[in-house]
Scaffold this motif. Structure first.
Motif, PDB file in Angstrom:
ATOM      1  N   ILE A   1       0.849  -1.121   0.225  1.00 20.93           N
ATOM      2  CA  ILE A   1       0.034   0.117   0.062  1.00 20.93           C
ATOM      3  C   ILE A   1       0.730   1.126  -0.050  1.00 20.93           C
ATOM      4  O   ILE A   1       0.366   2.397  -0.435  1.00 20.93           O
ATOM      5  N   PHE A   2       2.000   1.147   0.310  1.00 22.56           N
ATOM      6  CA  PHE A   2       3.127   2.121   0.404  1.00 22.56           C
ATOM      7  C   PHE A   2       3.927   2.452  -1.078  1.00 22.56           C
ATOM      8  O   PHE A   2       4.380   3.517  -1.262  1.00 22.56           O
ATOM      9  N   MET A   3       3.868   1.334  -1.588  1.00 21.03           N
ATOM     10  CA  MET A   3       4.658   1.352  -3.105  1.00 21.03           C
ATOM     11  C   MET A   3       3.829   0.984  -4.223  1.00 21.03           C
ATOM     12  O   MET A   3       4.556   1.585  -5.253  1.00 21.03           O
ATOM     13  N   SER A   4       2.953   0.079  -4.012  1.00 27.95           N
ATOM     14  CA  SER A   4       2.184  -0.301  -5.234  1.00 27.95           C
ATOM     15  C   SER A   4       1.157   0.591  -5.980  1.00 27.95           C
ATOM     16  O   SER A   4       1.066   0.758  -7.176  1.00 27.95           O
ATOM     17  N   PRO A   5       0.767   1.662  -5.284  1.00 28.41           N
ATOM     18  CA  PRO A   5      -0.100   2.575  -6.096  1.00 28.41           C
ATOM     19  C   PRO A   5       0.165   3.084  -7.100  1.00 28.41           C
ATOM     20  O   PRO A   5      -0.507   3.622  -8.001  1.00 28.41           O
ATOM     21  N   GLN A   6       1.416   3.674  -7.187  1.00 27.80           N
ATOM     22  CA  GLN A   6       2.066   4.441  -8.523  1.00 27.80           C
ATOM     23  C   GLN A   6       2.122   3.232  -9.664  1.00 27.80           C
ATOM     24  O   GLN A   6       1.962   3.483 -10.697  1.00 27.80           O
ATOM     25  N   PHE A   7       2.476   1.991  -9.059  1.00 28.52           N
ATOM     26  CA  PHE A   7       2.646   0.905 -10.257  1.00 28.52           C
ATOM     27  C   PHE A   7       1.179   0.515 -10.804  1.00 28.52           C
ATOM     28  O   PHE A   7       0.969   0.586 -12.158  1.00 28.52           O
ATOM     29  N   VAL A   8       0.145   0.506 -10.097  1.00 31.84           N
ATOM     30  CA  VAL A   8      -1.231   0.145 -10.397  1.00 31.84           C
ATOM     31  C   VAL A   8      -1.698   1.422 -11.389  1.00 31.84           C
ATOM     32  O   VAL A   8      -2.300   1.017 -12.305  1.00 31.84           O
ATOM     33  N   LEU A   9      -1.401   2.734 -10.896  1.00 34.62           N
ATOM     34  CA  LEU A   9      -1.858   3.681 -11.718  1.00 34.62           C
ATOM     35  C   LEU A   9      -1.170   3.717 -12.998  1.00 34.62           C
ATOM     36  O   LEU A   9      -1.701   3.981 -14.055  1.00 34.62           O
ATOM     37  N   ALA A  10       0.173   3.382 -13.015  1.00 34.88           N
ATOM     38  CA  ALA A  10       0.947   3.563 -14.080  1.00 34.88           C
ATOM     39  C   ALA A  10       0.540   2.435 -15.537  1.00 34.88           C
ATOM     40  O   ALA A  10       0.457   2.748 -16.274  1.00 34.88           O
ATOM     41  N   TYR A  11       0.195   1.364 -14.677  1.00 35.89           N
ATOM     42  CA  TYR A  11      -0.278   0.294 -15.730  1.00 35.89           C
ATOM     43  C   TYR A  11      -1.599   0.474 -16.402  1.00 35.89           C
ATOM     44  O   TYR A  11      -2.183   0.188 -17.380  1.00 35.89           O
ATOM     45  N   ILE A  12      -2.615   1.104 -15.421  1.00 38.63           N
ATOM     46  CA  ILE A  12      -4.091   1.254 -15.693  1.00 38.63           C
ATOM     47  C   ILE A  12      -4.295   2.434 -16.333  1.00 38.63           C
ATOM     48  O   ILE A  12      -5.228   2.536 -17.081  1.00 38.63           O
TER      49      ILE A  12
ATOM     50  N   HIS B   1     -12.467  13.196 -15.580  1.00 42.92           N
ATOM     51  CA  HIS B   1     -11.313  12.645 -15.560  1.00 42.92           C
ATOM     52  C   HIS B   1     -10.947  11.403 -15.096  1.00 42.92           C
ATOM     53  O   HIS B   1      -9.887  10.941 -15.087  1.00 42.92           O
ATOM     54  N   ALA B   2     -11.949  11.029 -14.117  1.00 47.48           N
ATOM     55  CA  ALA B   2     -11.550   9.663 -13.314  1.00 47.48           C
ATOM     56  C   ALA B   2     -11.181   8.619 -14.212  1.00 47.48           C
ATOM     57  O   ALA B   2     -10.148   7.739 -13.856  1.00 47.48           O
ATOM     58  N   PHE B   3     -11.521   8.502 -15.325  1.00 44.71           N
ATOM     59  CA  PHE B   3     -11.308   7.224 -16.144  1.00 44.71           C
ATOM     60  C   PHE B   3     -10.845   7.698 -17.613  1.00 44.71           C
ATOM     61  O   PHE B   3     -10.518   6.893 -18.449  1.00 44.71           O
ATOM     62  N   LYS B   4     -10.289   8.943 -17.610  1.00 41.95           N
ATOM     63  CA  LYS B   4      -9.433   9.493 -18.755  1.00 41.95           C
ATOM     64  C   LYS B   4      -8.076   8.733 -18.876  1.00 41.95           C
ATOM     65  O   LYS B   4      -7.401   8.938 -17.949  1.00 41.95           O
ATOM     66  N   GLY B   5      -7.799   8.163 -19.933  1.00 42.58           N
ATOM     67  CA  GLY B   5      -6.325   7.599 -20.315  1.00 42.58           C
ATOM     68  C   GLY B   5      -6.405   6.101 -19.739  1.00 42.58           C
ATOM     69  O   GLY B   5      -5.343   5.506 -19.589  1.00 42.58           O
ATOM     70  N   THR B   6      -7.680   5.728 -19.501  1.00 46.77           N
ATOM     71  CA  THR B   6      -7.619   3.905 -18.824  1.00 46.77           C
ATOM     72  C   THR B   6      -7.099   3.211 -20.177  1.00 46.77           C
ATOM     73  O   THR B   6      -7.336   3.485 -21.364  1.00 46.77           O
ATOM     74  N   GLN B   7      -6.010   2.387 -19.811  1.00 53.49           N
ATOM     75  CA  GLN B   7      -5.596   1.206 -20.685  1.00 53.49           C
ATOM     76  C   GLN B   7      -6.251  -0.046 -20.526  1.00 53.49           C
ATOM     77  O   GLN B   7      -6.066  -0.533 -19.525  1.00 53.49           O
ATOM     78  N   TYR B   8      -6.742  -0.420 -21.584  1.00 51.86           N
ATOM     79  CA  TYR B   8      -7.715  -1.569 -21.232  1.00 51.86           C
ATOM     80  C   TYR B   8      -7.011  -2.937 -21.852  1.00 51.86           C
ATOM     81  O   TYR B   8      -7.758  -3.957 -22.009  1.00 51.86           O
ATOM     82  N   SER B   9      -5.831  -3.025 -22.277  1.00 53.42           N
ATOM     83  CA  SER B   9      -5.307  -4.144 -22.743  1.00 53.42           C
ATOM     84  C   SER B   9      -5.099  -5.367 -21.622  1.00 53.42           C
ATOM     85  O   SER B   9      -4.898  -5.052 -20.449  1.00 53.42           O
ATOM     86  N   PHE B  10      -5.033  -6.668 -22.228  1.00 53.43           N
ATOM     87  CA  PHE B  10      -4.848  -7.737 -21.178  1.00 53.43           C
ATOM     88  C   PHE B  10      -3.760  -7.604 -20.485  1.00 53.43           C
ATOM     89  O   PHE B  10      -3.765  -7.849 -19.122  1.00 53.43           O
TER      90      PHE B  10
ATOM     91  N   MET C   1      -1.101  -6.783 -15.165  1.00 50.78           N
ATOM     92  CA  MET C   1       0.313  -6.082 -14.461  1.00 50.78           C
ATOM     93  C   MET C   1      -0.317  -5.201 -13.168  1.00 50.78           C
ATOM     94  O   MET C   1       0.179  -5.320 -12.150  1.00 50.78           O
ATOM     95  N   ALA C   2      -1.421  -4.508 -13.621  1.00 55.95           N
ATOM     96  CA  ALA C   2      -1.998  -3.728 -12.492  1.00 55.95           C
ATOM     97  C   ALA C   2      -2.629  -4.661 -11.379  1.00 55.95           C
ATOM     98  O   ALA C   2      -2.545  -4.237 -10.125  1.00 55.95           O
ATOM     99  N   PHE C   3      -3.078  -5.543 -11.755  1.00 56.71           N
ATOM    100  CA  PHE C   3      -3.761  -6.577 -10.666  1.00 56.71           C
ATOM    101  C   PHE C   3      -2.636  -7.238  -9.926  1.00 56.71           C
ATOM    102  O   PHE C   3      -2.740  -7.571  -8.724  1.00 56.71           O
ATOM    103  N   TYR C   4      -1.364  -7.463 -10.978  1.00 54.67           N
ATOM    104  CA  TYR C   4      -0.380  -8.066  -9.930  1.00 54.67           C
ATOM    105  C   TYR C   4      -0.016  -7.106  -8.900  1.00 54.67           C
ATOM    106  O   TYR C   4       0.165  -7.702  -7.596  1.00 54.67           O
ATOM    107  N   GLN C   5       0.249  -6.012  -8.924  1.00 55.33           N
ATOM    108  CA  GLN C   5       0.749  -4.924  -8.227  1.00 55.33           C
ATOM    109  C   GLN C   5      -0.263  -4.719  -7.223  1.00 55.33           C
ATOM    110  O   GLN C   5      -0.136  -4.736  -5.787  1.00 55.33           O
ATOM    111  N   GLY C   6      -1.396  -4.703  -7.467  1.00 57.28           N
ATOM    112  CA  GLY C   6      -2.849  -4.724  -6.480  1.00 57.28           C
ATOM    113  C   GLY C   6      -2.589  -5.728  -5.728  1.00 57.28           C
ATOM    114  O   GLY C   6      -2.724  -5.548  -4.258  1.00 57.28           O
ATOM    115  N   LEU C   7      -2.991  -6.907  -6.206  1.00 57.15           N
ATOM    116  CA  LEU C   7      -2.740  -8.235  -5.188  1.00 57.15           C
ATOM    117  C   LEU C   7      -1.768  -8.360  -4.515  1.00 57.15           C
ATOM    118  O   LEU C   7      -1.695  -9.256  -3.522  1.00 57.15           O
TER     119      LEU C   7
END
Length: 464
Positions: free
Chosen positions: A23-34, A189-198, A203-209
């Motif tokens: 929770i201290f390091m993954s938020p930026q990776f989740v956001l970067a991927y999604i 703005h909430a969903f602007k720029g969302t990347q929908y690829s598998f 990868m976003a799920f990996y970081q979140g999980l």
């Protein structure tokens, strides 16, 4: 080994392991991927649901097979020796050491951040501090089970206080200015720029999980849990509900004061948040995050040693790893082995790659385990099970597990995934001569006797 863990200890081992570096390091990776704040919050919420369904399914498995060892023991009892050996060697050599190394790196980054304001700490310093942290946790776990449990409970309170501070700080910041959060989470703005690829979603799920890693912890230590048939499901529901709620509120707090660009570029999100909200007291977040991750490392290490111990007890690892100290009643040889492998993994690894390959490898065997539960529910419904879940839960989690394994390979294949897969199946080269045919070199027997005398350990019985 004795049953030293009650309900509070069980909650601490689940939530205390989950609340750590993620929770201290993954938020930026989740956001970067999604790609967007709104989608990242959905990822965090969905990860909580997956963790809850998965942990509840594991609780039923634990009521059917009340033995320590997690995935290894479930695969062994359901599918047999060979797949169980592949699970054992993968968890002992890759999954658990990678988890220990990743958490240790995060602790080191937060602990050294106040000394390197404005730049990232040197990698050599980070790795040395991480190695020191791993050795400290190893000594604690080798010396005393009760001490390790007490540390887990105490650090859980520190973690909850830290996350509560972040939530309250976000509320205070929101009363002062709503500009940033409106910009981040407004409908436009909430969903602007969302990347929908598998690949990016996976990868976003990996970081979140990764931040929810620990939902399975009590299944590794059932034989040390008091009244497991009652305390296991209770601890799961309490712990994961607490963690999911805190994670969502903390992410909203981050988005209250940081733009997506600031969040993605931050090497330590909590520190950046602290500098913005707490000002000159921002360094407190570095200490709090490091202490929080230390508790997570303690839980990860505790369970990791038990996998090695149980696998050896079942004849799938060298005998010396199945022994416990004659006075302290801790599986010290297995803990020492886990320490050595974790230190070796630490040398070449970085946080992001370690998390990605940890998650890919672990979810292969989680999927096999969930399929085993489905098999037992369909083919052996007569087995006694004090706790059961609707069959739809393991089905949904199995689908999620298959997606997490296949999505990155299909959309963005990397040679490293092939290396991991080859490593798993290379276990057959060890299994056939040493496990199936039980060949034991004379030198290994002499080494076992020497280590048994040197470490003061003896074979341990099951505690059922």
């Amino acid at each position: 080994m004795k049953r030293e863990i009650g309900l509070l200890g069980g909650v601490a081992f689940i939530s205390g392991t989950m609340i750590g570096s993620g929770i201290f390091m993954s938020p930026q990776f989740v956001l970067a991927y999604i790609g967007s704040p709104g989608a990242s919050l959905l990822i965090w919420a969905f990860c909580g649901v997956v963790a809850m369904f998965a942990a509840m399914s594991y609780a039923e498995l634990g009521s059917i097979i009340p033995e320590s060892g997690g995935e290894f023991i479930y695969i062994l009892r359901i599918y047999g020796s060979f797949p169980a050996f592949l699970a054992a060697i993968t968890f002992v050599v890759i999954v658990k050491p990678f988890g220990v190394a990743a958490v240790a790196i995060s602790i080191a980054k937060y602990a050294t951040a106040p000394f390197y304001t404005g730049c990232d700490p040197p990698q050599l310093i980070v790795k040395c501090v991480a190695a020191g942290v791993i050795l400290t946790v190893a000594v604690v776990n080798i010396l005393n089970v009760r001490l390790a449990v007490k540390i887990q409970v105490v650090f859980l309170f520190i973690k909850v206080l830290t996350l509560t501070l972040i939530v309250i700080g976000g509320i205070v910041a929101l009363t002062r200015s709503q500009r940033v959060i409106v910009q981040n989470l407004s409908p436009d703005h909430a969903f602007k720029g969302t990347q929908y690829s598998f690949s990016t979603t996976g990868m976003a799920f990996y970081q979140g999980l990764w931040s929810y890693a620990g939902w399975y912890n009590l299944n590794y230590i059932i034989e040390e849990l008091k009244r497991p048939q009652v305390n296991l499901p209770r601890a799961v529901i309490i712990a994961i509900s607490l963690v999911t709620g805190l994670y969502l509120l903390v992410n909203v707090s981050y988005l209250t004061v940081m733009t997506p660009k600031e969040l993605i570029s931050s090497s330590a999100v909590a520190v950046t948040w602290g500098n913005k909200v707490l000002g000159s007291w921002g360094w407190i977040m570095s200490i709090a995050a490091a202490l929080s991750a230390f508790g997570s490392l303690n839980g990860t290490f505790f369970s990791g040693g038990r996998v090695c111990f149980v696998a050896a007890r079942e004849g799938h690892m060298p005998d010396i790893l199945s022994m416990a100290h004659v006075h302290r009643l801790t599986p010290s040889p297995a803990l020492i082995f886990t320490t050595v492998v974790s230190l070796l993994v630490l040398i070449p690894g970085d946080f992001q790659s370690i998390v990605n390959f940890f998650s890919f490898t672990a979810w292969i065997f989680y999927a096999i385990t969930f399929s085993g539960l489905l098999y037992l529910k369909i083919k052996k419904p007569e087995l006694p099970r004090p706790y059961r879940v609707p069959i739809i839960l393991p089905i949904l989690v199995l689908i999620a597990a298959v997606f997490l394994v296949l999505a990155p390979i299909i959309d963005d294949p990397q040679i490293e995934y092939l290396y991991v897969t080859l490593f798993i199946f290379s276990g057959v080269l060890i299994y056939i001569p040493f496990i199936h045919y039980k060949l034991c070199p004379n030198l290994l027997t002499k080494l076992t006797i020497f280590l048994q005398l040197f470490l003061e350990v003896a074979p341990a019985e099951k505690n059922l």
